[in-house]
Scaffold this motif. Structure first.
Motif, PDB file in Angstrom:
ATOM      1  N   ASP A 134      44.734  34.791  43.130  1.00  0.00           N
ATOM      2  CA  ASP A 134      44.700  34.878  44.589  1.00  0.00           C
ATOM      3  C   ASP A 134      44.076  36.197  45.043  1.00  0.00           C
ATOM      4  O   ASP A 134      43.254  36.228  45.960  1.00  0.00           O
ATOM      5  CB  ASP A 134      46.100  34.740  45.183  1.00  0.00           C
ATOM      6  N   ARG A 135      44.445  37.280  44.386  1.00  0.00           N
ATOM      7  CA  ARG A 135      43.909  38.594  44.745  1.00  0.00           C
ATOM      8  C   ARG A 135      42.417  38.659  44.449  1.00  0.00           C
ATOM      9  O   ARG A 135      41.625  39.129  45.266  1.00  0.00           O
ATOM     10  CB  ARG A 135      44.659  39.695  43.991  1.00  0.00           C
ATOM     11  N   LEU A 136      42.019  38.172  43.279  1.00  0.00           N
ATOM     12  CA  LEU A 136      40.607  38.185  42.912  1.00  0.00           C
ATOM     13  C   LEU A 136      39.781  37.275  43.821  1.00  0.00           C
ATOM     14  O   LEU A 136      38.626  37.570  44.118  1.00  0.00           O
ATOM     15  CB  LEU A 136      40.431  37.783  41.448  1.00  0.00           C
ATOM     16  N   ALA A 137      40.384  36.188  44.272  1.00  0.00           N
ATOM     17  CA  ALA A 137      39.672  35.239  45.137  1.00  0.00           C
ATOM     18  C   ALA A 137      39.353  35.836  46.502  1.00  0.00           C
ATOM     19  O   ALA A 137      38.499  35.314  47.220  1.00  0.00           O
ATOM     20  CB  ALA A 137      40.490  33.966  45.297  1.00  0.00           C
ATOM     21  N   SER A 138      40.012  36.931  46.856  1.00  0.00           N
ATOM     22  CA  SER A 138      39.744  37.558  48.152  1.00  0.00           C
ATOM     23  C   SER A 138      38.385  38.259  48.182  1.00  0.00           C
ATOM     24  O   SER A 138      37.877  38.578  49.251  1.00  0.00           O
ATOM     25  CB  SER A 138      40.852  38.555  48.504  1.00  0.00           C
ATOM     26  N   HIS A 139      37.788  38.470  47.011  1.00  0.00           N
ATOM     27  CA  HIS A 139      36.464  39.086  46.937  1.00  0.00           C
ATOM     28  C   HIS A 139      35.414  38.011  47.190  1.00  0.00           C
ATOM     29  O   HIS A 139      35.479  36.926  46.631  1.00  0.00           O
ATOM     30  CB  HIS A 139      36.229  39.720  45.557  1.00  0.00           C
ATOM     31  N   ARG A 140      34.439  38.325  48.028  1.00  0.00           N
ATOM     32  CA  ARG A 140      33.375  37.370  48.345  1.00  0.00           C
ATOM     33  C   ARG A 140      32.271  37.507  47.306  1.00  0.00           C
ATOM     34  O   ARG A 140      31.401  38.377  47.436  1.00  0.00           O
ATOM     35  CB  ARG A 140      32.852  37.623  49.742  1.00  0.00           C
ATOM     36  N   LEU A 141      32.348  36.662  46.277  1.00  0.00           N
ATOM     37  CA  LEU A 141      31.380  36.697  45.182  1.00  0.00           C
ATOM     38  C   LEU A 141      30.855  35.300  44.910  1.00  0.00           C
ATOM     39  O   LEU A 141      31.599  34.321  45.022  1.00  0.00           O
ATOM     40  CB  LEU A 141      32.038  37.224  43.896  1.00  0.00           C
ATOM     41  N   ASN A 142      29.585  35.233  44.501  1.00  0.00           N
ATOM     42  CA  ASN A 142      29.052  33.935  44.080  1.00  0.00           C
ATOM     43  C   ASN A 142      29.294  33.774  42.575  1.00  0.00           C
ATOM     44  O   ASN A 142      29.801  34.684  41.906  1.00  0.00           O
ATOM     45  CB  ASN A 142      27.572  33.797  44.463  1.00  0.00           C
ATOM     46  N   GLY A 143      28.941  32.613  42.050  1.00  0.00           N
ATOM     47  CA  GLY A 143      29.203  32.323  40.639  1.00  0.00           C
ATOM     48  C   GLY A 143      28.545  33.299  39.683  1.00  0.00           C
ATOM     49  O   GLY A 143      29.142  33.703  38.681  1.00  0.00           O
ATOM     50  N   ARG A 144      27.312  33.678  39.980  1.00  0.00           N
ATOM     51  CA  ARG A 144      26.596  34.633  39.126  1.00  0.00           C
ATOM     52  C   ARG A 144      27.318  35.975  39.107  1.00  0.00           C
ATOM     53  O   ARG A 144      27.490  36.589  38.050  1.00  0.00           O
ATOM     54  CB  ARG A 144      25.164  34.815  39.630  1.00  0.00           C
ATOM     55  N   GLN A 145      27.776  36.426  40.268  1.00  0.00           N
ATOM     56  CA  GLN A 145      28.480  37.703  40.347  1.00  0.00           C
ATOM     57  C   GLN A 145      29.811  37.653  39.593  1.00  0.00           C
ATOM     58  O   GLN A 145      30.178  38.621  38.924  1.00  0.00           O
ATOM     59  CB  GLN A 145      28.716  38.093  41.810  1.00  0.00           C
ATOM     60  N   ILE A 146      30.512  36.541  39.693  1.00  0.00           N
ATOM     61  CA  ILE A 146      31.780  36.389  38.964  1.00  0.00           C
ATOM     62  C   ILE A 146      31.518  36.448  37.461  1.00  0.00           C
ATOM     63  O   ILE A 146      32.201  37.166  36.724  1.00  0.00           O
ATOM     64  CB  ILE A 146      32.484  35.076  39.352  1.00  0.00           C
TER      65      ILE A 146
END
Length: 71
Positions: free
Chosen positions: A18-30
């Protein structure tokens, strides 16, 4: 899930997700963040953990802030 595969035996909690999901990242960035976190852990001789990912995300955030301040 890429995160689970990338972190090996480390068990990530729902709160971590949940905490990590708060970051606005696309699949490549993840994918890149998890890969970089794994590299840091390997260099340290440690098991990859969410703490390593937090470190990478903090650096990414600092870099984005600095980039915006220069423009």
């Amino acid at each position: 899930m890429f995160f689970s595969k990338g972190m090996g035996d480390y068990k990530i909690t729902e709160d971590d997700l949940d905490r990590l999901a708060s970051h606005r990242l696309n699949g490549r960035q993840i994918k890149n963040a998890v890969s970089t976190a794994r590299s840091i852990a390997l260099e340290q001789g440690a098991t990859p953990s969410v703490g390593h990912v937090d470190t990478v995300l903090e650096v990414m955030s600092d870099w984005q802030t600095a980039k915006l301040e220069r423009t």
